[in-house]
Design a protein around this motif. Structure first.
Motif, short mmCIF file in Angstrom:
data_model
loop_
_atom_site.label_atom_id
_atom_site.label_comp_id
_atom_site.label_asym_id
_atom_site.label_seq_id
_atom_site.Cartn_x
_atom_site.Cartn_y
_atom_site.Cartn_z
N TYR A 167 0.83 -1.19 0.00
CA TYR A 167 0.00 0.00 0.00
C TYR A 167 0.88 1.25 0.00
CZ TYR A 167 -3.69 -3.21 1.54
OH TYR A 167 -4.59 -4.25 1.63
N GLY A 168 0.28 2.37 -0.41
CA GLY A 168 0.93 3.65 -0.35
C GLY A 168 -0.03 4.71 0.13
N VAL A 169 0.50 5.72 0.84
CA VAL A 169 -0.36 6.79 1.35
C VAL A 169 0.53 8.02 1.58
CG1 VAL A 169 -0.08 6.15 3.78
CG2 VAL A 169 -2.13 7.38 3.05
N GLU A 170 -0.06 9.21 1.39
CA GLU A 170 0.66 10.43 1.70
C GLU A 170 0.47 10.78 3.18
OE1 GLU A 170 0.96 15.16 0.39
OE2 GLU A 170 -0.37 13.79 -0.73
N LEU A 171 1.53 11.31 3.80
CA LEU A 171 1.48 11.74 5.19
C LEU A 171 1.68 13.25 5.28
CD1 LEU A 171 3.78 9.06 6.93
CD2 LEU A 171 1.31 8.97 6.58
N ASP A 172 0.99 13.87 6.19
CA ASP A 172 1.15 15.30 6.46
C ASP A 172 2.03 15.46 7.69
OD1 ASP A 172 1.02 17.99 6.92
OD2 ASP A 172 -1.17 18.12 6.91
N TYR A 173 3.32 15.72 7.48
CA TYR A 173 4.22 15.78 8.63
C TYR A 173 4.08 17.08 9.42
CZ TYR A 173 7.29 18.20 5.24
OH TYR A 173 7.81 19.04 4.28
N ASN A 174 3.31 18.01 8.89
CA ASN A 174 3.01 19.23 9.65
C ASN A 174 1.77 19.06 10.53
OD1 ASN A 174 5.14 20.95 8.65
ND2 ASN A 174 4.03 20.97 6.69
N ASN A 175 1.13 17.91 10.44
CA ASN A 175 -0.09 17.65 11.19
C ASN A 175 -0.05 16.24 11.78
OD1 ASN A 175 -2.70 17.89 12.26
ND2 ASN A 175 -3.68 17.31 10.32
N ASN A 176 0.95 15.99 12.64
CA ASN A 176 1.08 14.70 13.34
C ASN A 176 1.16 13.50 12.40
OD1 ASN A 176 1.17 15.52 16.11
ND2 ASN A 176 -1.02 16.03 15.96
N PHE A 177 1.68 13.70 11.21
CA PHE A 177 1.82 12.61 10.24
C PHE A 177 0.48 11.94 9.93
CE2 PHE A 177 5.95 13.24 12.15
CZ PHE A 177 6.80 13.25 11.06
N SER A 178 -0.55 12.72 9.90
CA SER A 178 -1.87 12.20 9.56
C SER A 178 -1.94 11.82 8.08
CB SER A 178 -2.96 13.24 9.87
OG SER A 178 -2.73 14.42 9.14
N PHE A 179 -2.83 10.89 7.75
CA PHE A 179 -2.96 10.43 6.38
C PHE A 179 -3.65 11.49 5.53
CE2 PHE A 179 -3.01 5.58 7.32
CZ PHE A 179 -1.75 5.68 7.86
N VAL A 180 -3.15 11.66 4.31
CA VAL A 180 -3.82 12.51 3.33
C VAL A 180 -4.56 11.56 2.38
CG1 VAL A 180 -3.55 14.25 1.54
CG2 VAL A 180 -2.01 14.23 3.53
N GLY A 181 -5.83 11.32 2.68
CA GLY A 181 -6.57 10.31 1.94
C GLY A 181 -6.37 8.93 2.51
N GLU A 182 -6.95 7.93 1.88
CA GLU A 182 -6.86 6.55 2.32
C GLU A 182 -5.70 5.83 1.64
OE1 GLU A 182 -8.75 5.03 4.63
OE2 GLU A 182 -9.68 6.99 5.01
N PRO A 183 -5.07 4.87 2.33
CA PRO A 183 -4.03 4.06 1.67
C PRO A 183 -4.59 3.35 0.44
CG PRO A 183 -4.00 3.71 4.04
CD PRO A 183 -5.23 4.51 3.75
N ILE A 184 -3.81 3.31 -0.61
CA ILE A 184 -4.26 2.66 -1.84
C ILE A 184 -3.37 1.46 -2.16
CG2 ILE A 184 -5.21 4.81 -2.75
CD1 ILE A 184 -2.75 5.02 -4.54
N GLU A 185 -3.95 0.47 -2.79
CA GLU A 185 -3.20 -0.72 -3.20
C GLU A 185 -2.32 -0.36 -4.39
OE1 GLU A 185 -5.90 -3.89 -4.02
OE2 GLU A 185 -6.79 -3.87 -2.00
N ILE A 186 -1.04 -0.75 -4.31
CA ILE A 186 -0.13 -0.38 -5.40
C ILE A 186 0.64 -1.55 -5.99
CG2 ILE A 186 0.17 2.01 -4.64
CD1 ILE A 186 2.76 1.20 -3.29
#
Length: 576
Positions: A167-186
């Motif tokens: 899986y892959g997902v974007e993280l927002d390191y300026n906001n407690n490493f919260s997910f940007v969207g849902e993890p996607i199958e890659i």
């Protein structure tokens, strides 16, 4: 004893696409390394007593490299990729597998496999002090990899399963490493097409599902290269494949050249679940996992291999002679030949005399180029010895002593663990001179590689034990590197490559034995000019390779080698 001083420089001999060595006009400072990486591998905390390090990540941070590996009780730093210093810390979850690290501005961030999923940070990892960087991640993370893109957006790749995808997902390191969207199958497993994903030492266990794991990302020339490990960490075929995309979260398509990092034979086998990084000169390196898996499935070591991108954007790692000495470059290089000193193995299948042995661990195991077998003396007492007879006098440049653990009862990283020994050389087996004196050694290195300060011509080498950390005096490889002054082996004739008519993932090779050959290196790939895969064998003249992509055609070449050098076979053969 005849000696020739070469100081800190040497005229390099190069291998040009398998040709016999030719001297290079200029000289360079010479510092070599040899796999397994020469580290203080920790004893595991559980039974049976054995050492382990695996799943490595290397990053460059504040003028040095940092190396993190599973189950190591800490991490290492180095300024040159050769000499590593260990840092012990209690601030990180070091019993979690598959650590990853990423540098963001003036801070290094750390994450490992966990059902808790905290990211840690440090601005000065040299002092071993780390702090939690934010709240725990939104899900369990297994075999994570952190990747910072050029636009400063952070991504995480994860997954370790014989059922589920990566899986892959974007993280927002300026906001407690919260997910940007849902993890996607890659990435899903596809062993029906990709032979390198079929489990087994030789990719023959077609009834088993592969473990797809250990994702890592690199960006090169605006393309994203997603690497992943398979088919399982206990197999010699453990390798890293690669998919490519125009975007960090895909869609990805498989690179034609695969697996990207593959080393199934030789003293060290395995190159999977690693990381690919650049050194301070812009050269790419791949550090992966070497398989022993005898005392325990997770008995593993680390291997370092040069990596490249060709003019078509193809990513590949050169594992050719991947457990022979390599030069650490001091500039940008473009080819493997620039870092191969042409020091050949002198110790394969040579006679060994020992002070004593255990029936199941006989002396010949020191010279069989198999890290899974070893010689064990009947004790760990001072005075146990082994004498290696090279058969005649050779020019010796480096020696690697690979210690094994036999009857140890050590757990964890305990102070005061070290091997103390001496190595002497002789040309007549009567008069001995000191070559390596580690009688007062205070470092715990079990794959102890020594580049000699000056070349020595000798026939006999004797290692004598003074002290072991525990158990018996035991060696899996008494490996000697240098050159002879006689002929390189004869050319190979009747090289044939035949398809397996029942399985296009598999191919059968055969050839006639070359005169005076110690072994053979087979190179293969999808283009006559891009034979990036390598497979080394000793003595054998037949081979089955099972890692092909069933939809592609391949080309093969073969070269012979011995103690004196390498002889190419100009013929490039396609599959019949």
């Amino acid at each position: 004893m005849k000696m020739r001083i070469f100081g800190i420089t040497i005229i390099l001999a190069y291998l040009l696409a398998g040709c016999q060595s030719k001297p290079q006009a200029d000289t360079v400072n010479l510092k070599t390394v040899c796999n397994p990486v020469d580290l203080s591998y920790r004893f595991c905390l559980d039974e049976p007593s054995r050492r382990e390090a695996a799943d490595p990540t290397v990053v460059w941070f504040k003028d040095r490299y940092y190396l993190f590996a599973s189950k190591s009780g800490g991490y290492w730093h180095s300024k040159d990729l050769a000499d590593w210093t260990f840092i012990e810390t209690k601030d990180l979850p070091l019993e979690d597998y598959a650590p990853t690290a990423v540098v963001i501005k003036d801070t290094i961030y750390f994450l490992a496999s966990s059902n808790v999923g905290y990211i840690y940070k440090s601005t000065n990892p040299l002092n071993g002090q780390w702090a939690v960087a934010g709240e725990k991640l939104e899900l369990e993370v297994w075999d994570p990899a952190l990747f910072l893109d050029d636009d400063n957006r952070l991504y995480m790749y994860l997954g370790c399963s014989n059922k589920n995808p990566l899986y892959g997902v974007e993280l927002d390191y300026n906001n407690n490493f919260s997910f940007v969207g849902e993890p996607i199958e890659i990435k899903h497993a596809n062993p029906e097409q990709f032979g390198w994903e079929v489990p087994g030492d030789y990719n023959t266990l077609t009834n088993q599902a592969p473990w797809i794991e250990g994702a890592v990302m690199n960006k090169y020339d605006s393309k994203y290269y997603l690497q992943y490990a398979g088919p399982g960490t206990e197999f010699k075929s453990y390798s890293d494949g690669v998919y490519v995309s125009d975007n960090p979260l895909g869609p990805f398509h498989v690179q034609s050249h695969n697996p990207f990092a593959y080393k199934p034979e030789g003293f060290t086998a395995g190159a999977g679940h690693g990381s690919t990084f650049t050194d301070q000169f812009g050269n790419y390196w791949h550090i992966g996992t070497i398989i022993i898996s005898q005392k325990h499935m997770f008995e593993r070591r680390l291997g370092l291999y040069p990596a490249f991108f060709d003019d078509q954007g193809t990513m590949y790692s050169n594992t050719k002679y991947g457990d022979y000495p390599l030069i650490i470059p001091q500039k940008k290089i473009s080819d493997f030949s620039e870092i191969f000193p042409n020091w050949m193995l002198l110790s394969y299948a040579k006679d060994v005399e020992v002070s004593s042995y255990i029936d199941s661990c006989q002396a010949i195991n020191m010279a069989d180029e198999n890290i899974r077998t070893y010689w064990a003396a009947k004790s760990g007492n001072e005075g146990e010895f082994a004498i290696l007879d090279l058969g005649k006098s050779y020019d010796i440049y480096a020696i690697q002593i690979n210690f094994a653990e036999h009857n140890t009862s050590i757990f964890g990283r305990t102070k005061g663990l070290f091997h103390r020994y001496v190595i002497q050389s002789s040309n007549d087996k009567n008069n001995w001179e000191m070559l390596i004196d580690k009688s007062e050694n205070e470092t715990d290195k079990t794959h102890d590689y020594t580049q000699l300060p000056e070349m020595v011509s000798s026939r006999y080498l004797k290692i004598t034990n003074i002290e072991v950390p525990g158990g018996n005096f035991a060696i899996s490889g008494f490996r000697v590197f240098g050159k002879g002054d006689e002929k390189t082996p004869g050319k190979i004739e009747n090289f044939k490559v035949k398809a397996n008519t029942n399985d296009k993932r598999s191919v059968n090779l055969s050839w006639n034995k070359a005169d005076d050959a110690t072994g053979y290196n087979i190179s293969f790939g999808l283009d006559k000019n891009r034979l990036y895969q390598n497979y080394m064998v000793y003595q054998d003249t037949t081979l089955t390779i099972n890692i092909l992509n069933s939809t592609l055609d391949y080309y093969f070449s073969i070269e012979s080698f011995n103690e004196n050098g390498i002889t190419s076979n100009d013929e490039i053969v396609s599959i019949e």
